[in-house]
Design an enzyme around this catalytic site. Structure first.
Site, PDB file in Angstrom:
ATOM      1  CD  GLU A   5      -8.341  16.884 -28.070  1.00 55.10           C
ATOM      2  OE1 GLU A   5      -8.541  17.822 -27.019  1.00 55.10           O
ATOM      3  OE2 GLU A   5      -7.444  17.208 -29.092  1.00 55.10           O
ATOM      4  CG  ASP A  37      -4.755  22.355 -27.065  1.00 52.82           C
ATOM      5  OD1 ASP A  37      -4.796  23.290 -27.587  1.00 52.82           O
ATOM      6  OD2 ASP A  37      -5.554  22.698 -26.408  1.00 52.82           O
TER       7      ASP A  37
HETATM    8  N1  LIG Z   1      -2.042  22.129 -22.818  1.00 52.36           N
HETATM    9  C1  LIG Z   1      -2.748  21.417 -22.291  1.00 52.36           C
HETATM   10  O1  LIG Z   1      -2.828  20.235 -21.236  1.00 52.36           O
HETATM   11  C2  LIG Z   1      -4.204  22.190 -22.162  1.00 52.36           C
HETATM   12  C3  LIG Z   1      -4.483  22.493 -21.651  1.00 52.36           C
HETATM   13  C4  LIG Z   1      -6.250  23.978 -21.118  1.00 52.36           C
HETATM   14  C5  LIG Z   1      -6.155  24.167 -22.142  1.00 52.36           C
HETATM   15  N2  LIG Z   1      -4.954  23.962 -22.829  1.00 52.36           N
HETATM   16  C6  LIG Z   1      -5.278  25.479 -24.020  1.00 52.36           C
HETATM   17  O2  LIG Z   1      -4.405  26.472 -23.625  1.00 52.36           O
HETATM   18  C7  LIG Z   1      -5.644  27.718 -23.923  1.00 52.36           C
HETATM   19  C8  LIG Z   1      -5.628  28.288 -23.308  1.00 52.36           C
HETATM   20  O3  LIG Z   1      -6.756  28.162 -22.960  1.00 52.36           O
HETATM   21  P1  LIG Z   1      -7.705  29.368 -22.159  1.00 52.36           P
HETATM   22  O4  LIG Z   1      -8.799  27.978 -21.449  1.00 52.36           O
HETATM   23  O5  LIG Z   1      -7.061  29.642 -21.065  1.00 52.36           O
HETATM   24  O6  LIG Z   1      -7.903  30.039 -23.292  1.00 52.36           O
HETATM   25  P2  LIG Z   1      -8.998  31.411 -23.270  1.00 52.36           P
HETATM   26  O7  LIG Z   1      -9.968  31.905 -24.702  1.00 52.36           O
HETATM   27  O8  LIG Z   1      -9.668  32.036 -22.176  1.00 52.36           O
HETATM   28  O9  LIG Z   1      -7.397  32.672 -23.714  1.00 52.36           O
HETATM   29  C9  LIG Z   1      -6.482  32.377 -24.034  1.00 52.36           C
HETATM   30  C10 LIG Z   1      -6.151  34.069 -24.541  1.00 52.36           C
HETATM   31  O10 LIG Z   1      -5.243  33.813 -25.664  1.00 52.36           O
HETATM   32  C11 LIG Z   1      -5.209  35.296 -26.112  1.00 52.36           C
HETATM   33  N3  LIG Z   1      -4.649  35.732 -27.007  1.00 52.36           N
HETATM   34  C12 LIG Z   1      -4.887  34.579 -28.268  1.00 52.36           C
HETATM   35  N4  LIG Z   1      -3.823  34.671 -29.278  1.00 52.36           N
HETATM   36  C13 LIG Z   1      -3.196  35.498 -29.433  1.00 52.36           C
HETATM   37  C14 LIG Z   1      -1.897  36.198 -28.915  1.00 52.36           C
HETATM   38  N5  LIG Z   1      -1.472  36.078 -30.388  1.00 52.36           N
HETATM   39  N6  LIG Z   1      -0.579  36.600 -28.345  1.00 52.36           N
HETATM   40  C15 LIG Z   1      -1.759  37.242 -26.869  1.00 52.36           C
HETATM   41  N7  LIG Z   1      -2.268  36.198 -26.602  1.00 52.36           N
HETATM   42  C16 LIG Z   1      -3.040  35.854 -26.823  1.00 52.36           C
HETATM   43  C17 LIG Z   1      -7.273  35.748 -25.858  1.00 52.36           C
HETATM   44  O11 LIG Z   1      -7.151  36.842 -26.575  1.00 52.36           O
HETATM   45  C18 LIG Z   1      -7.121  34.964 -24.945  1.00 52.36           C
HETATM   46  O12 LIG Z   1      -7.246  36.592 -23.263  1.00 52.36           O
HETATM   47  C19 LIG Z   1      -6.511  26.730 -25.492  1.00 52.36           C
HETATM   48  O13 LIG Z   1      -5.781  27.018 -26.664  1.00 52.36           O
HETATM   49  C20 LIG Z   1      -6.248  25.723 -24.738  1.00 52.36           C
HETATM   50  O14 LIG Z   1      -6.792  24.865 -25.709  1.00 52.36           O
HETATM   51  C21 LIG Z   1      -3.801  23.722 -23.216  1.00 52.36           C
END
Ligand SMILES: NC(=O)c1ccc[n+]([C@@H]2O[C@H](COP(=O)([O-])OP(=O)(O)OC[C@H]3O[C@@H](n4cnc5c(N)ncnc54)[C@H](O)[C@@H]3O)[C@@H](O)[C@H]2O)c1
Length: 281
Positions: free
Chosen positions: A65, A236
């Protein structure tokens, strides 16, 4: 001797190493609190910003993005990608960098890593929102999804809102163990949990930060009591749902930017979009 380029050709660059040095120099909690004040000040001049929904290029496994904005004096864009499968290959889900430019001349002024910055900004925004929207006096937060963002979410909620306990849950126990280890010196009481439901016991604030493109429902309606504050972060982009629709139907929903939020967290089966609190830039 080859000719030297003009000084105007140089753009300062903030690397991940620089950013880590800056965070350590300032101190993580001070940095999060200062950022919260900056972000809150920007929300107060929200109308001034030239806003565009992010430009997204989706694939089966992730999204790349671009997020542009301007306050008419400075222009910036962030390149950010989200690939939930990456952690299985020892790569990060989220990686980002960004450019800041002067609107008047159009010259780039700063090129920066934004992987760490995204993490700090997202954590700060959750905590700043909780400061205004969460029940007063909450002491415990359930942190569902214990990946790269999670420990910063916990630290920000401690520094900016004032929680003292985090209850961690992840489908991957190793992720929970890592997050708990990283928070061991934080001053937070850290409680690893074995289910999402258990993590929510006694928690008035719930933060969901999972990465999954499977249209998963991470939190169901029956798990959520009344008056609870939810920071829903992970949903997101289309396919990355976290909250069951019924939760949204009985909630007051606050979003940063509706035209953008309506494109995100959309399930294949739903006609309406999920509206999330923290899907920021
Ligand atoms: N809203 C925002 O501004 C924003 C900013 C940064 C990241 N994000 C999003 O946040 C999310 C997490 O980012 P990250 O860098 O920590 O990713 P990451 O991959 O490091 O961590 C995600 C974790 O979620 C766990 N997970 C997956 N499905 C699950 C479920 N059903 N129940 C419990 N745990 C589950 C995974 O095992 C993993 O440990 C991503 O989707 C990312 O795109 C959003």
């Amino acid at each position: 001797m080859p000719p030297f380029p003009s000084e105007l050709a140089y753009v300062p660059f903030v690397s991940v190493e620089h950013m880590m040095g800056l965070v350590h120099h300032i101190g993580i909690e001070t940095m999060l609190c200062d950022l919260a004040d900056e972000i809150e000040a920007d929300f107060k001049r929200w109308e001034l910003f030239d806003k565009t929904p992010r430009v997204a290029s989706h694939s089966e496994v992730g999204v790349i993005e671009q997020m542009p904005t301007s306050d008419r004096e400075m222009y910036d864009f962030k390149y950010v990608k989200g690939h939930p499968k990456n952690t299985r290959e020892s790569l990060q889900t989220v990686t980002a960098f960004g450019l800041l430019a002067d609107v008047d001349s159009g010259y780039p002024k700063l090129l920066s890593e934004m992987t760490l910055l995204t993490t700090l900004r997202t954590a700060t925004t959750s905590a700043m929102a909780a400061r205004h929207l969460a029940p007063k006096g909450a002491t415990a937060m359930a942190m569902i999804g214990n990946g790269a963002q999670s420990e910063f979410q916990c630290l920000a909620l401690k520094a900016i809102y004032g929680i003292d306990t985090v209850r961690l849950f992840d489908v991957d126990p190793l992720a929970t163990a890592r997050c708990a280890r990283n928070l061991a010196q934080s001053g937070l009481n850290v409680v690893p949990c074995t289910s999402g439901k258990q993590s929510m016991e006694g928690a008035d604030i719930i933060t969901t930060c999972t990465a999954d493109k499977q249209n998963a429902t991470v939190v169901t309606d029956n798990m959520i009591g009344s008056g609870v504050h939810i920071n829903a972060i992970g949903g997101d982009c289309p396919g990355k749902t976290e909250l069951h629709r019924d939760i949204l139907l009985r909630s007051d929903i606050f979003v940063e930017y509706p035209p953008q939020i309506r494109m995100k967290g959309r399930s294949r089966n739903w006609k309406r979009a999920i509206l999330l609190l923290n899907c920021g830039r």
